[in-house]
Scaffold this motif. Sequence first.
Motif, PDB file in Angstrom:
ATOM      1  N   SER A  97      -8.923   0.905  -9.996  1.00 37.03           N
ATOM      2  CA  SER A  97      -8.378   1.803  -8.973  1.00 37.03           C
ATOM      3  C   SER A  97      -9.407   2.829  -8.533  1.00 37.03           C
ATOM      4  O   SER A  97      -9.554   3.104  -7.329  1.00 37.03           O
ATOM      5  CB  SER A  97      -7.126   2.507  -9.505  1.00 37.03           C
ATOM      6  N   MET A  98     -10.127   3.404  -9.475  1.00 39.86           N
ATOM      7  CA  MET A  98     -11.143   4.397  -9.125  1.00 39.86           C
ATOM      8  C   MET A  98     -12.271   3.775  -8.303  1.00 39.86           C
ATOM      9  O   MET A  98     -12.712   4.333  -7.297  1.00 39.86           O
ATOM     10  CB  MET A  98     -11.716   5.037 -10.392  1.00 39.86           C
ATOM     11  N   LEU A  99     -12.727   2.601  -8.736  1.00 41.33           N
ATOM     12  CA  LEU A  99     -13.791   1.928  -8.005  1.00 41.33           C
ATOM     13  C   LEU A  99     -13.345   1.569  -6.595  1.00 41.33           C
ATOM     14  O   LEU A  99     -14.066   1.796  -5.614  1.00 41.33           O
ATOM     15  CB  LEU A  99     -14.220   0.668  -8.754  1.00 41.33           C
ATOM     16  N   SER A 100     -12.141   1.027  -6.488  1.00 42.57           N
ATOM     17  CA  SER A 100     -11.632   0.630  -5.170  1.00 42.57           C
ATOM     18  C   SER A 100     -11.507   1.828  -4.252  1.00 42.57           C
ATOM     19  O   SER A 100     -11.921   1.777  -3.077  1.00 42.57           O
ATOM     20  CB  SER A 100     -10.272  -0.056  -5.326  1.00 42.57           C
ATOM     21  N   GLN A 101     -10.943   2.918  -4.763  1.00 44.31           N
ATOM     22  CA  GLN A 101     -10.763   4.115  -3.938  1.00 44.31           C
ATOM     23  C   GLN A 101     -12.094   4.688  -3.495  1.00 44.31           C
ATOM     24  O   GLN A 101     -12.270   5.051  -2.326  1.00 44.31           O
ATOM     25  CB  GLN A 101      -9.967   5.160  -4.724  1.00 44.31           C
ATOM     26  N   VAL A 122     -16.086  12.745 -15.399  1.00 41.71           N
ATOM     27  CA  VAL A 122     -17.222  12.705 -14.472  1.00 41.71           C
ATOM     28  C   VAL A 122     -16.952  11.723 -13.340  1.00 41.71           C
ATOM     29  O   VAL A 122     -17.214  12.015 -12.159  1.00 41.71           O
ATOM     30  CB  VAL A 122     -18.522  12.334 -15.223  1.00 41.71           C
ATOM     31  N   VAL A 123     -16.405  10.549 -13.686  1.00 46.66           N
ATOM     32  CA  VAL A 123     -16.074   9.560 -12.655  1.00 46.66           C
ATOM     33  C   VAL A 123     -15.038  10.136 -11.691  1.00 46.66           C
ATOM     34  O   VAL A 123     -15.150   9.992 -10.469  1.00 46.66           O
ATOM     35  CB  VAL A 123     -15.540   8.261 -13.298  1.00 46.66           C
ATOM     36  N   GLY A 124     -14.007  10.807 -12.240  1.00 45.74           N
ATOM     37  CA  GLY A 124     -12.991  11.426 -11.399  1.00 45.74           C
ATOM     38  C   GLY A 124     -13.570  12.494 -10.497  1.00 45.74           C
ATOM     39  O   GLY A 124     -13.179  12.616  -9.324  1.00 45.74           O
ATOM     40  N   LEU A 125     -14.519  13.262 -11.024  1.00 51.34           N
ATOM     41  CA  LEU A 125     -15.138  14.316 -10.227  1.00 51.34           C
ATOM     42  C   LEU A 125     -15.909  13.722  -9.050  1.00 51.34           C
ATOM     43  O   LEU A 125     -15.894  14.270  -7.942  1.00 51.34           O
ATOM     44  CB  LEU A 125     -16.078  15.143 -11.109  1.00 51.34           C
ATOM     45  N   VAL A 169     -15.401  10.516  -7.679  1.00 52.41           N
ATOM     46  CA  VAL A 169     -14.532   9.754  -6.775  1.00 52.41           C
ATOM     47  C   VAL A 169     -13.546  10.651  -6.043  1.00 52.41           C
ATOM     48  O   VAL A 169     -13.271  10.452  -4.855  1.00 52.41           O
ATOM     49  CB  VAL A 169     -13.782   8.654  -7.557  1.00 52.41           C
ATOM     50  N   ILE A 170     -12.997  11.655  -6.735  1.00 50.36           N
ATOM     51  CA  ILE A 170     -11.978  12.515  -6.126  1.00 50.36           C
ATOM     52  C   ILE A 170     -12.580  13.777  -5.529  1.00 50.36           C
ATOM     53  O   ILE A 170     -12.012  14.372  -4.611  1.00 50.36           O
ATOM     54  CB  ILE A 170     -10.898  12.876  -7.168  1.00 50.36           C
ATOM     55  N   GLY A 171     -13.749  14.183  -6.031  1.00 44.68           N
ATOM     56  CA  GLY A 171     -14.370  15.409  -5.545  1.00 44.68           C
ATOM     57  C   GLY A 171     -15.473  15.187  -4.534  1.00 44.68           C
ATOM     58  O   GLY A 171     -15.416  15.676  -3.404  1.00 44.68           O
ATOM     59  N   VAL A 172     -16.486  14.415  -4.924  1.00 45.78           N
ATOM     60  CA  VAL A 172     -17.677  14.268  -4.092  1.00 45.78           C
ATOM     61  C   VAL A 172     -17.447  13.334  -2.911  1.00 45.78           C
ATOM     62  O   VAL A 172     -17.748  13.679  -1.757  1.00 45.78           O
ATOM     63  CB  VAL A 172     -18.861  13.753  -4.946  1.00 45.78           C
ATOM     64  N   VAL A 173     -16.922  12.134  -3.190  1.00 49.02           N
ATOM     65  CA  VAL A 173     -16.789  11.115  -2.133  1.00 49.02           C
ATOM     66  C   VAL A 173     -15.906  11.581  -0.971  1.00 49.02           C
ATOM     67  O   VAL A 173     -16.305  11.461   0.197  1.00 49.02           O
ATOM     68  CB  VAL A 173     -16.283   9.784  -2.719  1.00 49.02           C
ATOM     69  N   PRO A 174     -14.701  12.125  -1.222  1.00 50.24           N
ATOM     70  CA  PRO A 174     -13.900  12.604  -0.089  1.00 50.24           C
ATOM     71  C   PRO A 174     -14.563  13.748   0.671  1.00 50.24           C
ATOM     72  O   PRO A 174     -14.438  13.826   1.901  1.00 50.24           O
ATOM     73  CB  PRO A 174     -12.585  13.061  -0.743  1.00 50.24           C
ATOM     74  N   ALA A 175     -15.237  14.641  -0.056  1.00 47.82           N
ATOM     75  CA  ALA A 175     -15.884  15.772   0.612  1.00 47.82           C
ATOM     76  C   ALA A 175     -16.937  15.294   1.604  1.00 47.82           C
ATOM     77  O   ALA A 175     -17.059  15.835   2.707  1.00 47.82           O
ATOM     78  CB  ALA A 175     -16.520  16.699  -0.426  1.00 47.82           C
ATOM     79  N   ILE A 176     -17.676  14.274   1.243  1.00 49.57           N
ATOM     80  CA  ILE A 176     -18.705  13.740   2.138  1.00 49.57           C
ATOM     81  C   ILE A 176     -18.076  12.903   3.253  1.00 49.57           C
ATOM     82  O   ILE A 176     -18.298  13.148   4.441  1.00 49.57           O
ATOM     83  CB  ILE A 176     -19.715  12.893   1.344  1.00 49.57           C
ATOM     84  N   SER A 177     -17.278  11.905   2.849  1.00 52.08           N
ATOM     85  CA  SER A 177     -16.767  10.932   3.815  1.00 52.08           C
ATOM     86  C   SER A 177     -15.792  11.541   4.812  1.00 52.08           C
ATOM     87  O   SER A 177     -15.895  11.316   6.021  1.00 52.08           O
ATOM     88  CB  SER A 177     -16.096   9.772   3.070  1.00 52.08           C
ATOM     89  N   GLU A 178     -14.834  12.322   4.320  1.00 50.15           N
ATOM     90  CA  GLU A 178     -13.818  12.880   5.207  1.00 50.15           C
ATOM     91  C   GLU A 178     -14.398  13.934   6.138  1.00 50.15           C
ATOM     92  O   GLU A 178     -13.982  14.046   7.298  1.00 50.15           O
ATOM     93  CB  GLU A 178     -12.658  13.438   4.396  1.00 50.15           C
ATOM     94  N   GLU A 179     -15.359  14.704   5.662  1.00 43.88           N
ATOM     95  CA  GLU A 179     -15.950  15.712   6.547  1.00 43.88           C
ATOM     96  C   GLU A 179     -16.809  15.065   7.631  1.00 43.88           C
ATOM     97  O   GLU A 179     -16.830  15.527   8.772  1.00 43.88           O
ATOM     98  CB  GLU A 179     -16.772  16.713   5.736  1.00 43.88           C
ATOM     99  N   LEU A 180     -17.515  13.996   7.294  1.00 45.02           N
ATOM    100  CA  LEU A 180     -18.276  13.288   8.316  1.00 45.02           C
ATOM    101  C   LEU A 180     -17.362  12.777   9.420  1.00 45.02           C
ATOM    102  O   LEU A 180     -17.686  12.866  10.609  1.00 45.02           O
ATOM    103  CB  LEU A 180     -19.032  12.115   7.686  1.00 45.02           C
TER     104      LEU A 180
END
Length: 348
Positions: free
Chosen positions: A65-69, A168-171, A173-184
């Motif tokens: 689930s984490m990898l897919s998200q 760390v994985v949660g940080l 996937v849930i922290g870094v990836v959305p901050a980059i992708s959604e803001e772009l």
Amino acid sequence: MKGFVSSRLHPAANLLLLVGLMLLAFCIGSFLVMVFNYLLFGVGLREIGDVTKEPSGHPQGWGVSMLSQGVLLLVGFGGAALALPRLTGYSLADYFTPRRPVPLEWLLAAAGLIILSVPFMSGLIEWNAGAHFPGFLKGWEAEAREMEDRAQDLTRYLTQFSTATRFVVGLVVIGVVPAISEELVFRGVVQRNLVQWTGSRHVGIWLAAAVFSAIHFQFFGFVPRFVLGLVLGYLYEWSGNILVPMAAHFTQNAFQIILLYAQQRGALAGAGFDPDSTEALPWWWQVVSLLLSGAVLWLLYKRTRELRPDPLPTQMHTLGSGGMAIARPTTPPPAARTISHDGVDTTR
């Protein structure tokens, strides 16, 4: 640089192009998810759907689930947003960070603003979570609440950090990836084109915030997420650098993850604070939070005048043929600094 698509496309055409690129990117992301899940977890194509639907019932459910998200969000959102300016002939730096570099204090202030706003936002969260729709929409309200309950159950499962590695994985996937992708996507592309389309900075920011909130399909959290979208939108408008709303967005997500991990490790025992709760903090905390957050926003707005010699982005900017901000200074800029046709800082 010349792109494959004209840089003079109507903003509506740019948004449609973004949707098309996102569909293509999600197809690519889905393929990568299948490959990585098979290589890393031994989960084949036939199993992925069942695992992601009920991850708690599979030994590799959390990892799958984490990898897919993470992959779908990074490729589907971030990849599409990065592809659009390249197709239309812009460099990524000119498109997403027309005013660069940004002072470190902007990043720190953006992160601090999110922390200061937590008590006030808790009041909005409690109010929105308890909202009720008119009688003729009761059936739809029940379905919406059931959908959100399922989403919350999945979130609780994914945020059970039994090890430091999972944290760390949660940080990421849930922290870094959305901050980059959604803001772009929402600030870098959607807000930019809505501003150009409507001819108003404020209307573009508010519409982009509404789209940002609605796309999460969590109707009983629409208002606080909409307010967050407004804050992120104005941070981008005032700073002119996508890194600023990214820093704020990351802080919003990471703060929750850190609190949850601290709670699970027993660090919050006796504090009487539950990060999963929708209950509001004391009213006077909310008032102080609102005042402090408003003060920080006002200081950042005032800082816009000092950040560059050109006028405020919300007041004096027009849009060039490529959609970038062009300042119209009323007085000659000091220190021989000016704005190029793409809104990029240049020096004569």
